[in-house]
Motif scaffolding. Sequence first.
Motif, PDB file in Angstrom:
ATOM      1  N   LEU A  19       0.859  -1.176   0.000  1.00  0.00           N
ATOM      2  CA  LEU A  19       0.000   0.000   0.000  1.00  0.00           C
ATOM      3  C   LEU A  19       0.897   1.228   0.000  1.00  0.00           C
ATOM      4  CD1 LEU A  19      -2.753   1.415   0.274  1.00  0.00           C
ATOM      5  CD2 LEU A  19      -2.512   1.175   2.759  1.00  0.00           C
ATOM      6  N   GLU A  21       1.047   5.678  -0.604  1.00  0.00           N
ATOM      7  CA  GLU A  21       0.321   6.932  -0.642  1.00  0.00           C
ATOM      8  C   GLU A  21       1.124   7.889  -1.506  1.00  0.00           C
ATOM      9  OE1 GLU A  21      -1.854   8.730   2.904  1.00  0.00           O
ATOM     10  OE2 GLU A  21      -0.014   9.932   2.779  1.00  0.00           O
ATOM     11  N   TYR A  34      -3.370  10.258  -3.164  1.00  0.00           N
ATOM     12  CA  TYR A  34      -3.986   9.099  -3.788  1.00  0.00           C
ATOM     13  C   TYR A  34      -3.415   7.847  -3.123  1.00  0.00           C
ATOM     14  CZ  TYR A  34      -6.860   7.372  -7.582  1.00  0.00           C
ATOM     15  OH  TYR A  34      -7.888   6.833  -8.306  1.00  0.00           O
ATOM     16  N   GLY A  35      -4.294   6.998  -2.611  1.00  0.00           N
ATOM     17  CA  GLY A  35      -3.874   5.712  -2.056  1.00  0.00           C
ATOM     18  C   GLY A  35      -3.921   4.659  -3.142  1.00  0.00           C
ATOM     19  N   VAL A  36      -2.853   3.861  -3.257  1.00  0.00           N
ATOM     20  CA  VAL A  36      -2.755   2.851  -4.304  1.00  0.00           C
ATOM     21  C   VAL A  36      -2.358   1.515  -3.683  1.00  0.00           C
ATOM     22  CG1 VAL A  36      -1.568   2.156  -6.430  1.00  0.00           C
ATOM     23  CG2 VAL A  36      -2.056   4.575  -6.006  1.00  0.00           C
ATOM     24  N   TYR A 111      -9.355  -0.826 -10.735  1.00  0.00           N
ATOM     25  CA  TYR A 111      -8.346   0.200 -10.993  1.00  0.00           C
ATOM     26  C   TYR A 111      -8.625   1.564 -10.387  1.00  0.00           C
ATOM     27  CZ  TYR A 111     -10.961   1.386 -15.350  1.00  0.00           C
ATOM     28  OH  TYR A 111     -11.893   1.736 -16.276  1.00  0.00           O
ATOM     29  N   GLY A 112      -9.689   1.695  -9.628  1.00  0.00           N
ATOM     30  CA  GLY A 112      -9.916   2.931  -8.890  1.00  0.00           C
ATOM     31  C   GLY A 112      -8.949   3.088  -7.721  1.00  0.00           C
ATOM     32  N   TYR A 113      -8.417   1.970  -7.244  1.00  0.00           N
ATOM     33  CA  TYR A 113      -7.479   2.026  -6.112  1.00  0.00           C
ATOM     34  C   TYR A 113      -6.371   0.975  -6.180  1.00  0.00           C
ATOM     35  CZ  TYR A 113     -10.295  -1.832  -4.342  1.00  0.00           C
ATOM     36  OH  TYR A 113     -10.968  -3.024  -4.205  1.00  0.00           O
ATOM     37  N   ALA A 114      -6.425   0.058  -7.145  1.00  0.00           N
ATOM     38  CA  ALA A 114      -5.418  -0.997  -7.242  1.00  0.00           C
ATOM     39  C   ALA A 114      -4.950  -1.153  -8.685  1.00  0.00           C
ATOM     40  CB  ALA A 114      -5.994  -2.327  -6.737  1.00  0.00           C
ATOM     41  N   ASN A 115      -3.730  -1.646  -8.862  1.00  0.00           N
ATOM     42  CA  ASN A 115      -3.186  -1.816 -10.207  1.00  0.00           C
ATOM     43  C   ASN A 115      -3.102  -3.282 -10.631  1.00  0.00           C
ATOM     44  OD1 ASN A 115      -1.011  -2.723  -8.702  1.00  0.00           O
ATOM     45  ND2 ASN A 115       0.286  -0.966  -9.153  1.00  0.00           N
TER      46      ASN A 115
END
Length: 174
Positions: A19, A21, A34-36, A111-115
């Motif tokens: 995770l 930031e 943005y958190g990814v 893909y709003g928060y993960a790749n």
Amino acid sequence: MSIKTLSTREIYRNPWLRLREDRILRGNGVEGIYGVVDKDDCAIIIPIDGDHVYLVEQFRYTVQQRYLEFPQGGWEMQDVDPEELARGELREETGLVAERMQFLGTTYVAYGYANQKMHIFLATGLTHAEKEPDPEEHDLQLHRVLIADFEAMLREGRIPDVCTLATWGLYRLR
């Protein structure tokens, strides 16, 4: 509109995900955060045997429920051959070996928060072998379901897994 990354820092890491930031600058000049979730690729498999599909049932801790879904998962390593991953996950979770594995496409899980990318395969020519579950998969149960019943479950919301739903939609569109 583009977003520029100004800085990034890792917040958390375990064997399954990272995770981070990111401090960002949006195209309109407004800064933000943005958190990814960085997660390695996974595979999802549609095991079809005539007019039946195989589903796995397992307890999903995040929602505290057992659900049916297509076999799916990843190996927590980069640069894995997608078909090798799909064949491995199919064997681990179901004990099934596919004579033919057809690649249907790639999607992103969320893909709003993960790749994380999800590679989609159709498995046919199935034979049974021994399961090889990971320790986290100790409670998996295999179900052979008529396609008509499976589609009814999807329509009725009894299978809420978005990956299973999207995968079946892609299969039906081909």
